[in-house]
Design a protein around this motif. Structure first.
Motif, PDB file in Angstrom:
ATOM      1  N   GLN A 179       0.851  -1.189   0.000  1.00 47.92           N
ATOM      2  CA  GLN A 179       0.000   0.000   0.000  1.00 47.92           C
ATOM      3  C   GLN A 179       0.882   1.232   0.000  1.00 47.92           C
ATOM      4  O   GLN A 179       1.892   1.268   0.716  1.00 47.92           O
ATOM      5  CB  GLN A 179      -0.904   0.000   1.233  1.00 47.92           C
ATOM      6  CG  GLN A 179      -1.953   1.099   1.228  1.00 47.92           C
ATOM      7  CD  GLN A 179      -2.935   0.929   2.395  1.00 47.92           C
ATOM      8  OE1 GLN A 179      -2.567   0.479   3.462  1.00 47.92           O
ATOM      9  NE2 GLN A 179      -4.178   1.293   2.176  1.00 47.92           N
ATOM     10  N   SER A 228       0.899   5.749  -0.296  1.00 49.57           N
ATOM     11  CA  SER A 228       0.123   6.978  -0.167  1.00 49.57           C
ATOM     12  C   SER A 228       1.009   8.155  -0.551  1.00 49.57           C
ATOM     13  O   SER A 228       2.242   8.081  -0.429  1.00 49.57           O
ATOM     14  CB  SER A 228      -0.410   7.151   1.257  1.00 49.57           C
ATOM     15  OG  SER A 228       0.652   7.181   2.190  1.00 49.57           O
ATOM     16  N   LYS A 230       0.754  14.104  -5.857  1.00 45.90           N
ATOM     17  CA  LYS A 230       0.092  12.899  -6.343  1.00 45.90           C
ATOM     18  C   LYS A 230       0.090  12.880  -7.869  1.00 45.90           C
ATOM     19  O   LYS A 230      -0.137  13.902  -8.512  1.00 45.90           O
ATOM     20  CB  LYS A 230      -1.339  12.842  -5.810  1.00 45.90           C
ATOM     21  CG  LYS A 230      -2.005  11.493  -5.899  1.00 45.90           C
ATOM     22  CD  LYS A 230      -3.325  11.490  -5.170  1.00 45.90           C
ATOM     23  CE  LYS A 230      -3.130  11.599  -3.667  1.00 45.90           C
ATOM     24  NZ  LYS A 230      -4.404  11.508  -2.916  1.00 45.90           N
TER      25      LYS A 230
END
Length: 115
Positions: free
Chosen positions: A57, A59, A65
């Motif tokens: 995972q 982030s 982003k």
């Protein structure tokens, strides 16, 4: 005691790319979720990207982003940050640490993006 050594920074033109590396000493790297942080001149250190202990995972900070890819190699005790489409506002010293920032901080690696 865990030691962190960041590398791969440099001077790049806006729109360019860099790949940062983080070498981690110590026996427990693979159990930690890790992250990249940065500190721009005159600003507080901020979170950039994180990755779970198994790489399953990831982030990213909203401001970056779509331009970043974080990865890790537990066997080599390394973590990486691929940065694309760099902007002048990405200029900062980049640091790696565990997600909570509880290891002793390394010296970081300077990223300078010219407009």
């Amino acid at each position: 005691q865990v030691q962190l050594v960041e590398s791969g920074g440099g001077l790049v033109q806006a729109g360019g790319s860099l790949r940062l590396s983080c070498a981690v000493s110590g026996p427990t790297f693979s159990i930690y979720s890790m992250a990249w942080f940065r500190r721009a001149p005159g600003k507080e250190r901020e979170f950039v990207a994180g990755i779970r202990w198994d790489g399953g995972q990831t982030s990213y900070a909203d401001s970056m982003k779509g331009r970043l890819t974080i990865s890790r190699d537990n066997a080599k005790k390394m973590m990486f940050l691929q940065m694309n489409m760099l902007k002048a506002e990405d200029t900062a010293v980049y640091y790696c640490n565990n997600r909570g920032g509880t290891f002793a901080w390394g010296q970081g690696t300077q990223v300078t993006v010219s407009a």
